[in-house]
Scaffold this motif. Structure first.
Motif, PDB file in Angstrom:
ATOM      1  N   LEU A  29       0.856  -1.185   0.000  1.00 34.01           N
ATOM      2  CA  LEU A  29       0.000   0.000   0.000  1.00 34.01           C
ATOM      3  C   LEU A  29       0.892   1.234   0.000  1.00 34.01           C
ATOM      4  CD1 LEU A  29      -2.518  -1.093   2.809  1.00 34.01           C
ATOM      5  CD2 LEU A  29      -2.574  -1.646   0.366  1.00 34.01           C
ATOM      6  N   MET A  34      -2.221   6.805  -2.212  1.00 34.13           N
ATOM      7  CA  MET A  34      -3.501   7.006  -1.544  1.00 34.13           C
ATOM      8  C   MET A  34      -3.764   8.492  -1.331  1.00 34.13           C
ATOM      9  SD  MET A  34      -3.917   4.080   1.354  1.00 34.13           S
ATOM     10  CE  MET A  34      -4.145   2.375   0.879  1.00 34.13           C
ATOM     11  N   GLN A  94      -5.907   2.898   5.182  1.00 34.22           N
ATOM     12  CA  GLN A  94      -4.968   1.782   5.227  1.00 34.22           C
ATOM     13  C   GLN A  94      -5.424   0.733   6.233  1.00 34.22           C
ATOM     14  OE1 GLN A  94      -1.306   3.825   6.042  1.00 34.22           O
ATOM     15  NE2 GLN A  94      -0.870   4.199   3.890  1.00 34.22           N
ATOM     16  N   ILE A  97      -8.111  -1.415   4.709  1.00 38.63           N
ATOM     17  CA  ILE A  97      -7.602  -2.358   3.706  1.00 38.63           C
ATOM     18  C   ILE A  97      -6.852  -3.503   4.375  1.00 38.63           C
ATOM     19  CG2 ILE A  97      -6.031  -2.632   1.752  1.00 38.63           C
ATOM     20  CD1 ILE A  97      -6.666   0.265   0.986  1.00 38.63           C
ATOM     21  N   VAL A 112       3.140  -1.301   4.118  1.00 43.18           N
ATOM     22  CA  VAL A 112       2.697   0.076   3.937  1.00 43.18           C
ATOM     23  C   VAL A 112       3.926   0.940   3.662  1.00 43.18           C
ATOM     24  CG1 VAL A 112       1.646   2.092   5.024  1.00 43.18           C
ATOM     25  CG2 VAL A 112       0.650  -0.183   5.372  1.00 43.18           C
TER      26      VAL A 112
END
Length: 219
Positions: A29, A34, A94, A97, A112
């Protein structure tokens, strides 16, 4: 499941490492991606930024003027004001997810990628330590980081000396607002050194991957 933070200062090469981990099977991620998505017109983060920083950060087509916003945030010392809008939204998304991935794959390695794992003030009372099981740091000498920033900003285009100096100054300014690699290394579980070729970084990622996978199975 193993929750891993992949961090490093501007130009360290954490995105490159992230792509390598993804190729091996990690769920990666990107905090930057994002954040960019949330800053698109129609998003709550976009509206909050436009309202807080004013019309000078909005282009005629309605998109945010990222250059103007970056100048206000970094050159005028208002980074924390911008972070206070973006970081909580990104961290919340986050977490959602990660929770979904955990339910679908209990043995997953979720990485991440974020430059500000240690710096952000918006990760809850326990901060980064409550969000992640392990931290992987990507490091590089400052001169290398600055050169990568200039290369990325210009996409290799020719620059005048004045233009180059301005970009290098901007890189140093941004790096100064991040804690040092030495401090980050003391807080991290693993350190990848990215001062050479991509193959050298890939070798380090390949060595670390089975360790993370094994930890995911026992977490």
């Amino acid at each position: 499941m193993l929750r891993v933070a992949l961090t490093g200062g501007l130009g360290a090469g954490k995105s490159t490492a992230g792509r390598m981990f993804k190729a091996l099977g990690a769920h990666v991620l990107s905090s930057d991606e994002m954040g960019r998505e949330m800053m698109q017109p129609g998003q709550a983060v976009y509206r909050a930024i436009a309202e807080f920083f004013g019309p000078e950060v909005v282009q005629a087509d309605g998109n945010l003027d990222r250059a103007a916003l970056g100048k206000i945030a970094f050159a005028e010392g208002r980074v924390e004001e911008l972070n206070s809008i973006v970081h909580p939204a990104v961290i919340e998304r986050q977490a959602e997810i990660v929770s979904t991935i955990a339910a679908e794959d209990p043995n997953a390695v979720v990485i991440v990628e974020s430059a500000l794992v240690f710096e952000t003030r918006y990760a809850g009372e326990s901060g980064w330590s409550s969000r992640f099981d392990k931290v992987v740091l990507v490091t590089a000498p400052e001169a290398v980081k600055v050169a990568r920033f200039v290369q990325r900003a210009t996409k290799g285009a020719a620059l005048s000396e004045v233009e180059r100096e301005a970009l290098e100054l901007e890189a140093h300014r941004r790096l100064a607002q991040q804690i040092s690699d030495e401090k980050k290394a003391s807080l991290s579980d693993y350190v990848l050194t990215n001062d050479g070729s991509a193959m050298e970084l890939e070798w380090q990622v390949d060595q670390l991957w089975p360790i993370l996978k094994a930890q995911a199975r026992t977490a």
